[in-house]
Design an enzyme around this catalytic site. Structure first.
Site, PDB file in Angstrom:
ATOM      1  CE  LYS A 281      93.647  53.804  20.265  1.00  0.00           C
ATOM      2  NZ  LYS A 281      94.987  53.495  20.682  1.00  0.00           N
ATOM      3  CD  GLU A 367     108.665  58.197  22.575  1.00  0.00           C
ATOM      4  OE1 GLU A 367     108.935  57.545  24.084  1.00  0.00           O
ATOM      5  OE2 GLU A 367     108.175  58.241  22.109  1.00  0.00           O
ATOM      6  NE  ARG A 395     109.025  60.460  28.658  1.00  0.00           N
ATOM      7  CZ  ARG A 395     107.641  59.870  28.621  1.00  0.00           C
ATOM      8  NH1 ARG A 395     107.635  58.580  28.040  1.00  0.00           N
ATOM      9  NH2 ARG A 395     106.973  60.215  29.204  1.00  0.00           N
TER      10      ARG A 395
HETATM   11  C1  LIG Z   1     106.468  59.711  25.090  1.00  0.00           C
HETATM   12  C2  LIG Z   1     105.550  59.199  24.437  1.00  0.00           C
HETATM   13  N1  LIG Z   1     105.369  58.759  22.324  1.00  0.00           N
HETATM   14  C3  LIG Z   1     104.069  59.094  22.019  1.00  0.00           C
HETATM   15  C4  LIG Z   1     102.833  58.991  22.162  1.00  0.00           C
HETATM   16  C5  LIG Z   1     101.826  59.276  21.910  1.00  0.00           C
HETATM   17  N2  LIG Z   1     101.369  58.742  21.436  1.00  0.00           N
HETATM   18  C6  LIG Z   1      99.758  58.503  22.229  1.00  0.00           C
HETATM   19  S1  LIG Z   1      98.828  57.835  22.722  1.00  0.00           S
HETATM   20  C7  LIG Z   1     100.128  56.523  22.629  1.00  0.00           C
HETATM   21  C8  LIG Z   1      99.373  54.852  22.283  1.00  0.00           C
HETATM   22  C9  LIG Z   1      99.221  54.447  23.259  1.00  0.00           C
HETATM   23  O1  LIG Z   1      98.290  53.383  23.466  1.00  0.00           O
HETATM   24  P1  LIG Z   1      98.561  52.362  24.940  1.00  0.00           P
HETATM   25  O2  LIG Z   1      99.214  52.804  26.254  1.00  0.00           O
HETATM   26  O3  LIG Z   1      98.230  50.841  24.159  1.00  0.00           O
HETATM   27  O4  LIG Z   1      96.787  53.085  25.046  1.00  0.00           O
HETATM   28  P2  LIG Z   1      95.392  53.238  23.957  1.00  0.00           P
HETATM   29  O5  LIG Z   1      95.550  53.712  22.646  1.00  0.00           O
HETATM   30  O6  LIG Z   1      95.756  51.296  23.017  1.00  0.00           O
HETATM   31  O7  LIG Z   1      94.568  53.235  24.533  1.00  0.00           O
HETATM   32  C10 LIG Z   1     100.982  56.330  21.340  1.00  0.00           C
HETATM   33  C11 LIG Z   1     102.116  56.184  21.157  1.00  0.00           C
HETATM   34  C12 LIG Z   1     102.553  59.899  23.507  1.00  0.00           C
HETATM   35  N3  LIG Z   1     101.680  61.037  24.166  1.00  0.00           N
HETATM   36  N4  LIG Z   1     103.703  59.565  24.396  1.00  0.00           N
END
Ligand SMILES: Cc1ncc(C[n+]2csc(CCOP(=O)(O)OP(=O)(O)O)c2C)c(N)n1
Length: 448
Positions: A281, A367, A395
């Site tokens: 990342k 969630e 959610r």
């Molecule tokens: C239902 C939900 N909860 C929380 C979030 C906030 N959020 C956005 S990106 C993220 C992390 C996602 O991690 P990953 O799937 O590993 O993707 P990366 O950012 O590492 O590419 C979170 C928690 C969200 N978008 N949707």
């Protein structure tokens, strides 16, 4: 003219040499770092998937083949390659490009996203729709390791794995959610990364058996059986294979040759398959690959350091005040516990987490589970404070009704980012919370 400037659609990628594709990756990183320094946005995830995006759009016949990106915050490189490079300056502004995926914005945005973990379910629906109508194209869902820990992702995998449908899941594993990833799935993926022995061994065994001279050809069934029983010994688990996916990986997600070759082979198959790609990342950000720091940056930051240029002298943010108050309350009340769903920094709960690690629970991007877990805590006399953004708590709505309200359990919901949220757009608006909370029996709603 840079190579990027010559790309009007993914079709233009398909005539480029490997060296030109590698130069394109550099062009894309420079463009993202530059444009995001003015617009702000989720730069870290996009920088991590530059090569992955190039490889997918080169091998898959988009827009006919359907790429389904999860969450959408990693889709800036996808936007650069799908005819939106010249509009990038309008990112996250009124009437400009969305910071996430939007079906009305481009035919390449096959499914709208902003909330995590929808990609596998949506992709499976697309694959089933294709089969119902007798059409021919490929479907690939691209999902991060953080989102893979979400219940919805698991439901999608469970449904897809034994469906025999032609579907691909690309697991983009950077060991990060927004914060460092948590949970058993994360540990499992890390252990696969550290132990690629099984995959190497499997392909060696395959070669030996397939090329065995005539007198030994009969051993093949025996060897395959042995291979099957060794699988669980040589890998720390075979979760994806047991769920019905052919597993490929782990693959270096910044090695274009490896990605192009793997996706070319995988595209040609037609049963459920999962490609596990390891990425970094924030890769290429001048101040280093600090995943969490570069997850999202504000408009008007220094592209070299990520530091905001004009530091606001306004009042402290709500989140900061809340976090400080929460930590003070934690000192006074030993019965208080705090729950976050993968967002300790965003929700301001980090000070509480540092002060009271035993009473702080990061449940991952889950969630609904977080709400029911809080209800469980409440049955034992603990006072849970569930701190989740208004939009993501949607959610957990059934959990709020079924597990908290109907059982009259004392759970506090502290909902951040209520109301209009601006740059993040429609998927992140906290517009429904007053309506959805007021209709829950026994709920007291207060807004500062
Ligand atoms: C239902 C939900 N909860 C929380 C979030 C906030 N959020 C956005 S990106 C993220 C992390 C996602 O991690 P990953 O799937 O590993 O993707 P990366 O950012 O590492 O590419 C979170 C928690 C969200 N978008 N949707």
């Amino acid at each position: 003219m840079s190579i990027l400037e010559g790309i009007n659609s993914p079709a233009d990628l398909r005539g480029l040499s490997r060296d030109e594709l590698r130069t394109l990756a550099q062009d894309m990183r420079s463009r993202l770092i530059d444009v995001c320094s003015r617009t702000g946005g989720h730069i870290g995830a996009g920088l991590g998937v530059v090569e992955l995006t190039i490889a997918l759009h080169t091998v898959f016949e988009t827009p006919k083949d359907q790429l389904v990106w999860d969450v959408g915050h990693q889709a800036y490189p996808h936007k650069l390659l799908t005819g939106r490079n010249s509009e990038m300056e309008s990112l996250r502004q009124e009437s400009g490009l969305s910071g996430f995926l939007k079906r009305t914005e481009s035919e390449y945005d096959t499914f709208g996203a902003g909330h995590a973990a929808t990609a596998i379910s949506a992709a499976l629906g697309m694959a089933a729709g294709r089969d119902v109508l007798g059409e021919q194209f490929k479907v690939a869902a691209i999902i991060g390791d953080g989102s893979m820990g979400s219940g919805l992702a698991y439901e999608g995998l469970n449904n897809a794995g034994h469906s025999d449908r032609d579907i691909i899941v690309v697991l983009n594993d950077n060991e990060m959610s927004i914060a460092p990833n948590v949970g058993a799935m994360h540990k499992y993926l890390t252990s696969i990364q550290r132990n690629p022995l099984y995959n190497r061994l499997r392909s060696r065994i395959g070669e030996l058996v397939d090329n065995a001279p005539a007198p030994f050809a009969g051993v093949s069934t025996l060897v395959r059986k042995w291979e099957e029983s060794m699988k669980s010994l040589l890998t720390p688990g075979v979760l994806f294979e047991e769920l019905g996916f052919r597993y490929f990986g782990p693959i270096d997600g910044h090695d274009l040759d490896a990605l192009l070759e793997t996706f070319t082979a995988v595209r040609a198959m037609n049963t459920p398959r999962l490609v596990h790609v390891i990425t970094k990342k924030g890769k290429g950000f001048p101040a280093g690959d600090h995943g969490e720091k570069w997850h999202a940056l504000p408009p008007g930051h220094d592209p070299a350091t990520g530091k905001q240029l004009a530091v606001s002298t306004a009042n402290p943010a709500y989140t900061t005040v809340y976090g400080k108050g929460l930590a003070e309350l934690g000192e006074e009340r030993k019965d208080i516990a705090v729950i976050t769903a993968a967002m300790p920094t965003g929700t301001g709960t980090s000070p509480f987490a540092t002060a009271f690690p035993d009473r702080f629970f990061d449940v991952g991007i889950a969630e609904g589970h977080g709400v029911t877990f809080a209800a469980g805590l409440a049955t034992r006399g603990v006072r849970p404070i569930v701190t989740i953004y208004s939009t993501f708590l949607q959610r957990g709505y059934d959990n709020i009704i079924h597990d908290v309200a109907l059982q009259k359990l004392p759970v506090v919901f502290a909902m951040d980012r209520a109301g209009l949220v601006g740059e993040d757009g429609a998927t992140h608006m906290g517009l429904y919370d007053i309506a959805y909370m007021l209709s829950v029996p026994g709920m007291t709603v207060a807004a500062p």
